[in-house]
Design a protein around this motif. Structure first.
Motif, mmCIF file in Angstrom:
data_model
loop_
_atom_site.group_PDB
_atom_site.id
_atom_site.type_symbol
_atom_site.label_atom_id
_atom_site.label_comp_id
_atom_site.label_asym_id
_atom_site.label_seq_id
_atom_site.Cartn_x
_atom_site.Cartn_y
_atom_site.Cartn_z
ATOM 1 N N ASP A 15 -46.369 28.929 34.266
ATOM 2 C CA ASP A 15 -47.182 28.151 33.545
ATOM 3 C C ASP A 15 -47.209 26.545 33.564
ATOM 4 N N SER A 16 -46.754 25.472 32.403
ATOM 5 C CA SER A 16 -47.093 23.838 32.545
ATOM 6 C C SER A 16 -45.354 23.915 32.542
ATOM 7 N N ILE A 17 -44.750 24.730 32.295
ATOM 8 C CA ILE A 17 -42.824 24.329 32.540
ATOM 9 C C ILE A 17 -42.869 24.462 34.135
ATOM 10 N N THR A 18 -43.277 25.842 35.241
ATOM 11 C CA THR A 18 -43.582 24.988 36.509
ATOM 12 C C THR A 18 -44.251 24.069 36.473
ATOM 13 N N ASP A 19 -46.281 23.799 36.244
ATOM 14 C CA ASP A 19 -46.766 22.912 36.280
ATOM 15 C C ASP A 19 -46.524 20.995 36.237
ATOM 16 N N GLY A 20 -45.066 20.642 35.408
ATOM 17 C CA GLY A 20 -44.082 19.894 35.336
ATOM 18 C C GLY A 20 -44.433 18.944 34.264
ATOM 19 N N MET A 21 -45.682 19.559 33.297
ATOM 20 C CA MET A 21 -46.495 19.582 32.083
ATOM 21 C C MET A 21 -45.668 17.596 31.662
ATOM 22 N N ARG A 22 -45.373 16.574 30.622
ATOM 23 C CA ARG A 22 -44.745 15.827 30.441
ATOM 24 C C ARG A 22 -43.687 15.459 31.493
ATOM 25 N N SER A 23 -43.581 15.564 32.380
ATOM 26 C CA SER A 23 -42.808 14.745 33.219
ATOM 27 C C SER A 23 -43.403 13.436 33.970
ATOM 28 N N SER A 24 -42.745 12.673 34.790
ATOM 29 C CA SER A 24 -43.089 11.403 35.432
ATOM 30 C C SER A 24 -44.177 11.621 35.638
ATOM 31 N N LEU A 25 -45.893 10.717 35.434
ATOM 32 C CA LEU A 25 -46.654 10.241 36.393
ATOM 33 C C LEU A 25 -46.128 9.941 37.928
ATOM 34 N N ASN A 26 -46.139 10.282 38.897
ATOM 35 C CA ASN A 26 -46.287 9.938 40.166
ATOM 36 C C ASN A 26 -44.904 10.389 40.654
ATOM 37 N N GLU A 27 -43.839 10.539 40.234
ATOM 38 C CA GLU A 27 -41.873 11.022 40.108
ATOM 39 C C GLU A 27 -42.041 11.635 40.719
ATOM 40 N N ASN A 28 -42.706 13.186 41.256
ATOM 41 C CA ASN A 28 -42.656 14.218 41.306
ATOM 42 C C ASN A 28 -41.333 14.423 40.881
ATOM 43 N N HIS A 29 -40.516 14.605 39.288
ATOM 44 C CA HIS A 29 -40.189 15.026 38.479
ATOM 45 C C HIS A 29 -40.266 16.663 37.680
ATOM 46 N N ARG A 30 -41.105 17.330 38.685
ATOM 47 C CA ARG A 30 -41.051 18.969 38.344
ATOM 48 C C ARG A 30 -40.079 19.401 39.123
ATOM 49 N N TRP A 31 -39.479 20.880 38.432
ATOM 50 C CA TRP A 31 -38.533 21.736 38.698
ATOM 51 C C TRP A 31 -38.874 21.986 40.050
ATOM 52 N N PRO A 32 -39.849 22.373 40.662
ATOM 53 C CA PRO A 32 -39.945 23.038 42.222
ATOM 54 C C PRO A 32 -39.494 21.832 43.301
ATOM 55 N N ASP A 33 -40.095 20.288 42.954
ATOM 56 C CA ASP A 33 -40.396 18.668 43.193
ATOM 57 C C ASP A 33 -38.276 18.859 43.657
ATOM 58 N N ALA A 34 -37.805 18.647 42.508
ATOM 59 C CA ALA A 34 -36.284 19.079 42.519
ATOM 60 C C ALA A 34 -35.321 20.007 43.122
ATOM 61 N N PHE A 35 -36.492 21.051 42.873
ATOM 62 C CA PHE A 35 -34.932 22.467 44.128
ATOM 63 C C PHE A 35 -35.258 21.844 45.042
ATOM 64 N N ALA A 36 -36.449 21.746 46.344
ATOM 65 C CA ALA A 36 -37.020 21.110 47.444
ATOM 66 C C ALA A 36 -36.034 20.636 47.784
ATOM 67 N N ARG A 37 -35.447 19.231 46.712
ATOM 68 C CA ARG A 37 -34.245 18.129 47.013
ATOM 69 C C ARG A 37 -33.153 18.791 46.657
ATOM 70 N N ARG A 38 -33.187 19.337 46.218
ATOM 71 C CA ARG A 38 -31.339 19.659 46.310
ATOM 72 C C ARG A 38 -31.648 21.206 47.548
ATOM 73 N N LEU A 39 -32.660 21.769 47.730
ATOM 74 C CA LEU A 39 -32.593 22.089 49.126
ATOM 75 C C LEU A 39 -32.120 21.375 50.439
ATOM 76 N N ALA A 40 -32.837 20.108 50.441
ATOM 77 C CA ALA A 40 -32.389 19.821 51.717
ATOM 78 C C ALA A 40 -31.357 18.734 51.672
ATOM 79 N N ARG A 41 -30.308 18.364 49.875
ATOM 80 C CA ARG A 41 -29.162 17.977 49.948
ATOM 81 C C ARG A 41 -28.254 19.055 50.646
ATOM 82 N N SER A 42 -28.164 20.718 50.608
ATOM 83 C CA SER A 42 -27.511 21.639 50.775
ATOM 84 C C SER A 42 -27.909 21.460 51.901
ATOM 85 N N GLY A 43 -28.621 20.993 53.328
ATOM 86 C CA GLY A 43 -28.163 20.806 54.387
ATOM 87 C C GLY A 43 -29.191 21.977 54.655
#
Length: 422
Positions: free
Chosen positions: A213-241
């Motif tokens: 729902d909206s918590i996965t959708d990233g409701m109320r995260s910063s506009l245009n900044e990709n701060h939804r949790w799936p965005d942050a998780f994609a970056r975490r995976l990349a950092r892990s190699g």
């Protein structure tokens, strides 16, 4: 290639008029595609005097430019179009992809024309969806791309992904698909439309579908900044190699597990097959859904557009039965499902007891392939029914950017690695 519901939606006489046919598309079928970006559609309520949030922009004979951020790199790409909720054909006269240059601008001379069965224009029948031809074009994970579609002269917007948290653009009348400068794109809107997927050819890669729902959708995260949790998780995976696992976001704000909504999309249990199982390369789904099922039964009916209708009362047992159906469907298709606990929402005692019972089942029943304890990651230790202050966006339901980042950190990487291996 996907061209679901084409024959069912149209008679032979209408099909003969289409700019592209299934046979033409089937001629180009590369080996292994993986979704690198995706979104889920919902129908737009079709009634007079809609509130401003539900008024669609005028797109007929104009160019729509949408900005997307892939999470997996590749050198061959295709674009997925959907007319799932359309009652008339979706007509796109030209479609292009280019690296975004910020705002509505695109990099000059760096884009590619997208074709369908070798043709520049495409007509997608009502209820249909399809993939483009393969395009030789470099996609870099985390970089922004502009997808520009010059729409038919009579095209209307009847479905969208309403909460994109991304500014997209509609041009003045005319074909501006190849414009590098953004001057013609006079109108902004914060939805996605028609383009519901981007995939790359990646034989050794896989995708994780975040759905909810909206918590996965990233409701109320910063506009245009990709701060939804799936965005942050994609970056975490990349950092892990791990650079061979994509994360695609299929959340819909207001969505429920068990009930459809006139505004918030089909029930997740109904849309799971289309939005997750038909995505190329998806090996794992992370499921976070149920808080709206619990809440909407208590929302007062509204005159005019009642987005919370039907106000269905649910129990923990109802939600658990729905989770079991989704898990069984996923397993039949070889997809693993991680169950995410429902996050704190400052609920009244009766509703909080349902949330607690659901979370206890998710943690202890062993029905999911793994558990992601978002509740534990976000709750206030002194008041477990509430979000920690630093993780609260201010409405006591949706996380802040910091809260979404904490959710990404709560996902067990070892379970992810095991679930995405072939």
């Amino acid at each position: 290639m996907t061209l679901r519901t084409l024959a069912a939606a149209c008679g032979a006489a209408l099909l003969a008029q289409f700019a592209v046919t299934p046979a033409a598309l089937a001629a180009d079928t590369p080996t292994h595609w993986v979704a690198t970006w995706a979104t889920a559609l919902q129908s737009i309520p079709q009634q007079a005097n809609l509130p401003p949030l539900y008024r669609a922009p005028e797109v007929a004979g104009r160019t729509v430019r949408q900005i997307v951020y892939p999470t997996l790199s590749g050198s061959t790409v295709r674009i997925h179009l959907s007319n799932e909720y359309g009652k008339t054909p979706l007509v796109i006269q030209e479609l292009r992809i280019a690296r975004s240059a910020g705002g509505a601008a695109a990099q000059a001379n760096g884009g590619a024309k997208v074709t369908f069965g070798g043709k520049v224009s495409v007509i997608v029948p009502p209820g249909g969806e399809l993939d483009s031809d393969a395009v030789e074009f470099d996609i870099v994970a985390g970089a922004p791309y502009a997808i520009s579609s010059y729409m038919g002269a009579d095209q209307r917007l009847v479905a969208w992904h309403r909460v994109s948290n991304q500014v997209n653009y509609v041009s003045l009348p005319g074909n501006h698909a190849d414009d590098a400068m953004g001057g013609a794109f006079a109108q902004r809107f914060t939805q996605f439309a028609w383009v519901t997927g981007l995939s790359v050819e990646a034989p050794s890669a896989a995708a994780i579908a975040a759905i909810g729902d909206s918590i996965t959708d990233g409701m109320r995260s910063s506009l245009n900044e990709n701060h939804r949790w799936p965005d942050a998780f994609a970056r975490r995976l990349a950092r892990s190699g791990d650079r061979s696992t994509a994360v695609v976001n299929l959340g819909i704000s207001g969505n429920r597990l068990l009930s459809d909504s006139p505004c918030y999309g089909d029930a997740l249990a109904k849309r799971f097959g289309r939005d997750v199982l038909e995505r190329p390369g998806v090996k794992t789904a992370i499921l976070l859904i149920g808080i709206n099922d619990i809440n909407f039964s208590s929302m007062p009916p509204r005159a005019g557009l009642d987005c919370d209708y039907p106000h269905t009362t649910v129990s923990a047992a109802d939600l658990i039965a729905g989770y079991k159906r989704v898990i069984a469907e996923a397993h039949r298709h070889g997809v693993r499902v991680f169950g995410a606990t429902l996050t704190p929402a400052s609920l009244p005692p009766q509703r909080e007891s349902i949330r607690s019972a659901v979370n206890q089942w998710i943690r202890m029943a062993g029905a999911f392939d793994a558990v992601v304890d978002f509740d534990a990651a976000l709750r206030d230790p002194a008041q477990p029914a509430r979000l920690q202050r630093g993780y609260d966006s201010g409405d006591h339901i949706h996380p802040s950017d910091a809260g979404y980042a904490a959710m990404a950190e709560a996902i067990p990487l070892d379970a992810v690695a095991n679930s995405t291996r072939k």
